[in-house]
Design a protein around this motif. Structure first.
Motif, PDB file in Angstrom:
ATOM      1  N   GLY A  51       9.398  24.124 -31.031  1.00 19.37           N
ATOM      2  CA  GLY A  51       9.467  22.777 -30.475  1.00 19.37           C
ATOM      3  C   GLY A  51       8.487  22.534 -29.336  1.00 19.37           C
ATOM      4  O   GLY A  51       8.284  21.393 -28.923  1.00 19.37           O
ATOM      5  N   ILE A  52       7.873  23.600 -28.809  1.00 20.81           N
ATOM      6  CA  ILE A  52       6.919  23.406 -27.709  1.00 20.81           C
ATOM      7  C   ILE A  52       5.475  23.602 -28.173  1.00 20.81           C
ATOM      8  O   ILE A  52       4.565  23.578 -27.349  1.00 20.81           O
ATOM      9  CB  ILE A  52       7.225  24.304 -26.493  1.00 20.81           C
ATOM     10  N   VAL A  53       5.268  23.794 -29.486  1.00 22.90           N
ATOM     11  CA  VAL A  53       3.889  24.041 -29.942  1.00 22.90           C
ATOM     12  C   VAL A  53       3.096  22.739 -30.032  1.00 22.90           C
ATOM     13  O   VAL A  53       2.797  22.228 -31.084  1.00 22.90           O
ATOM     14  CB  VAL A  53       3.822  24.811 -31.282  1.00 22.90           C
ATOM     15  N   SER A  54       2.771  22.224 -28.867  1.00 27.20           N
ATOM     16  CA  SER A  54       1.916  21.051 -28.739  1.00 27.20           C
ATOM     17  C   SER A  54       1.089  21.252 -27.484  1.00 27.20           C
ATOM     18  O   SER A  54       1.620  21.678 -26.446  1.00 27.20           O
ATOM     19  CB  SER A  54       2.751  19.775 -28.595  1.00 27.20           C
ATOM     20  N   ASN A  55      -0.197  20.967 -27.577  1.00 25.18           N
ATOM     21  CA  ASN A  55      -1.038  21.140 -26.394  1.00 25.18           C
ATOM     22  C   ASN A  55      -0.679  20.162 -25.278  1.00 25.18           C
ATOM     23  O   ASN A  55      -1.160  20.304 -24.154  1.00 25.18           O
ATOM     24  CB  ASN A  55      -2.515  21.045 -26.773  1.00 25.18           C
ATOM     25  N   GLU A  56       0.191  19.198 -25.579  1.00 32.89           N
ATOM     26  CA  GLU A  56       0.703  18.312 -24.524  1.00 32.89           C
ATOM     27  C   GLU A  56       1.534  19.088 -23.508  1.00 32.89           C
ATOM     28  O   GLU A  56       1.689  18.651 -22.368  1.00 32.89           O
ATOM     29  CB  GLU A  56       1.550  17.193 -25.134  1.00 32.89           C
ATOM     30  N   LEU A  57       2.093  20.240 -23.915  1.00 34.48           N
ATOM     31  CA  LEU A  57       2.873  21.060 -22.975  1.00 34.48           C
ATOM     32  C   LEU A  57       2.028  21.402 -21.764  1.00 34.48           C
ATOM     33  O   LEU A  57       2.493  21.308 -20.624  1.00 34.48           O
ATOM     34  CB  LEU A  57       3.355  22.341 -23.662  1.00 34.48           C
ATOM     35  N   ALA A  58       0.771  21.797 -22.008  1.00 35.25           N
ATOM     36  CA  ALA A  58      -0.112  22.173 -20.903  1.00 35.25           C
ATOM     37  C   ALA A  58      -0.448  20.981 -20.018  1.00 35.25           C
ATOM     38  O   ALA A  58      -0.610  21.122 -18.801  1.00 35.25           O
ATOM     39  CB  ALA A  58      -1.394  22.804 -21.454  1.00 35.25           C
ATOM     40  N   SER A  59      -0.523  19.791 -20.612  1.00 38.28           N
ATOM     41  CA  SER A  59      -0.800  18.577 -19.832  1.00 38.28           C
ATOM     42  C   SER A  59       0.335  18.298 -18.859  1.00 38.28           C
ATOM     43  O   SER A  59       0.123  17.812 -17.750  1.00 38.28           O
ATOM     44  CB  SER A  59      -0.975  17.375 -20.762  1.00 38.28           C
ATOM     45  N   ILE A  60       1.566  18.590 -19.288  1.00 34.47           N
ATOM     46  CA  ILE A  60       2.741  18.331 -18.449  1.00 34.47           C
ATOM     47  C   ILE A  60       2.941  19.438 -17.413  1.00 34.47           C
ATOM     48  O   ILE A  60       3.181  19.173 -16.239  1.00 34.47           O
ATOM     49  CB  ILE A  60       4.009  18.196 -19.319  1.00 34.47           C
ATOM     50  N   ALA A  61       2.834  20.695 -17.865  1.00 33.30           N
ATOM     51  CA  ALA A  61       3.140  21.834 -16.985  1.00 33.30           C
ATOM     52  C   ALA A  61       1.993  22.210 -16.064  1.00 33.30           C
ATOM     53  O   ALA A  61       2.208  22.828 -15.019  1.00 33.30           O
ATOM     54  CB  ALA A  61       3.531  23.041 -17.833  1.00 33.30           C
ATOM     55  N   GLY A  62       0.758  21.862 -16.441  1.00 29.56           N
ATOM     56  CA  GLY A  62      -0.394  22.260 -15.632  1.00 29.56           C
ATOM     57  C   GLY A  62      -0.623  23.767 -15.706  1.00 29.56           C
ATOM     58  O   GLY A  62      -0.250  24.423 -16.678  1.00 29.56           O
ATOM     59  N   ASP A  63      -1.197  24.327 -14.641  1.00 30.17           N
ATOM     60  CA  ASP A  63      -1.517  25.763 -14.613  1.00 30.17           C
ATOM     61  C   ASP A  63      -0.279  26.642 -14.742  1.00 30.17           C
ATOM     62  O   ASP A  63      -0.387  27.812 -15.133  1.00 30.17           O
ATOM     63  CB  ASP A  63      -2.252  26.126 -13.313  1.00 30.17           C
ATOM     64  N   ALA A  64       0.882  26.097 -14.425  1.00 25.02           N
ATOM     65  CA  ALA A  64       2.124  26.876 -14.487  1.00 25.02           C
ATOM     66  C   ALA A  64       2.470  27.287 -15.913  1.00 25.02           C
ATOM     67  O   ALA A  64       3.320  28.154 -16.132  1.00 25.02           O
ATOM     68  CB  ALA A  64       3.286  26.082 -13.881  1.00 25.02           C
ATOM     69  N   VAL A  65       1.794  26.688 -16.907  1.00 24.05           N
ATOM     70  CA  VAL A  65       2.091  27.003 -18.312  1.00 24.05           C
ATOM     71  C   VAL A  65       1.636  28.413 -18.685  1.00 24.05           C
ATOM     72  O   VAL A  65       2.130  28.996 -19.653  1.00 24.05           O
ATOM     73  CB  VAL A  65       1.428  25.969 -19.257  1.00 24.05           C
ATOM     74  N   GLU A  66       0.707  28.966 -17.914  1.00 23.82           N
ATOM     75  CA  GLU A  66       0.160  30.285 -18.256  1.00 23.82           C
ATOM     76  C   GLU A  66       1.273  31.332 -18.337  1.00 23.82           C
ATOM     77  O   GLU A  66       2.108  31.447 -17.445  1.00 23.82           O
ATOM     78  CB  GLU A  66      -0.885  30.729 -17.224  1.00 23.82           C
ATOM     79  N   GLY A  67       1.276  32.093 -19.424  1.00 21.82           N
ATOM     80  CA  GLY A  67       2.279  33.140 -19.610  1.00 21.82           C
ATOM     81  C   GLY A  67       3.514  32.699 -20.370  1.00 21.82           C
ATOM     82  O   GLY A  67       4.346  33.529 -20.748  1.00 21.82           O
ATOM     83  N   THR A  68       3.666  31.381 -20.594  1.00 21.74           N
ATOM     84  CA  THR A  68       4.792  30.874 -21.393  1.00 21.74           C
ATOM     85  C   THR A  68       4.712  31.479 -22.794  1.00 21.74           C
ATOM     86  O   THR A  68       3.623  31.680 -23.339  1.00 21.74           O
ATOM     87  CB  THR A  68       4.730  29.334 -21.476  1.00 21.74           C
ATOM     88  N   LEU A  69       5.871  31.772 -23.371  1.00 21.31           N
ATOM     89  CA  LEU A  69       5.926  32.395 -24.690  1.00 21.31           C
ATOM     90  C   LEU A  69       6.692  31.506 -25.665  1.00 21.31           C
ATOM     91  O   LEU A  69       7.617  30.800 -25.265  1.00 21.31           O
ATOM     92  CB  LEU A  69       6.633  33.753 -24.613  1.00 21.31           C
TER      93      LEU A  69
END
Length: 242
Positions: free
Chosen positions: A117-135
């Motif tokens: 459910g999170i496989v969208s590059n929009e996740l990075a737009s919302i989370a910013g740099d904090a997205v790094e390391g998300t699995l």
């Protein structure tokens, strides 16, 4: 249902992989399991919890939030108090991105683990740099299959990145065409369904697919992806080991 087929797995298959991964890779971590109270999100979280608990592990926080919520301060405070270092999220990228960003802003050092459910590059737009390391779990990346190289390039040349479920949808159309061909008719839906059930495996961009009696595909299992910066400097999800 006789006329229903899918090109992806079910919550119980994905949750089983996620729960075992959490138990194996984060054996000593304090884990929170959170969902968005939807059939998809709650179902995935419950199946993950079931597999995690079956491995002899117990989460320290189990909560549900509402789709559309924007402020997760109270939830993050609760997780901080419980010493949570891993958040398992059952839901979509919209709330996941906010949880990731707000957790970092509020000093909660926790990795978010989720599903397809999170496989969208929009996740990075919302989370910013904090997205790094998300699995997140997802099927093996079909864009990495060598036979799909020309197709992927064709999509990109048209200005569209075939991410997430693009090639799964492409495979669905291929399967409809193969079913019609095998049945020898485009007018008899029952004959097409029967052919899909009985005459596989059929060649698709996901690999060869055959269906069981329920219309579920016999596919490779789920694998884990990690969010990091790609060659273009943008964050995206990459299959581990690729």
């Amino acid at each position: 249902l006789w006329n229903t087929f899918r090109t992806c797995g079910r919550d119980d298959q994905q949750g089983g992989v996620a729960g075992k991964y959490l138990a194996d890779k984060f054996a000593d971590a304090k884990i929170a399991i959170i969902d968005d109270k939807t059939p998809y999100g709650q179902g995935l979280a419950e199946e993950t919890k079931k597999a995690y608990n079956a491995a002899g592990k117990k989460e320290v926080v189990r909560e549900g939030v509402n789709t559309g919520d924007k402020d997760f301060s109270a939830l993050i405070a609760k997780m901080k108090e419980a010493g949570v270092s891993i958040i398992y999220w059952g839901g979509l990228h919209t709330e996941a991105g906010l949880i990731i960003r707000q957790a970092k802003d509020q000093g909660l050092k926790a990795t978010l683990v989720s599903g397809d459910g999170i496989v969208s590059n929009e996740l990075a737009s919302i989370a910013g740099d904090a997205v790094e390391g998300t699995l997140n779990t997802f099927g093996p990346d079909p864009t990495l299959i060598p036979e799909n190289k020309a197709l992927v390039e064709k999509f990109k040349a048209a200005g569209f990145n075939p991410e997430a479920y693009t090639l799964y949808s492409y495979a669905a159309v291929q399967l409809i065409a193969e079913g019609i061909k095998a049945a020898g008719s485009a007018d008899d839906a029952e004959a097409v369904a029967k052919a899909l059930h009985e005459k596989g495996p059929f060649k698709t961009v996901l690999g060869e697919i055959a269906f069981d009696a329920k219309g579920d595909p016999k596919l490779p299992g789920y694998v884990m992806y990690e969010w990091k910066k790609g060659p273009d400097g943008k964050y995206s999800y990459f299959q581990q080991g690729s």
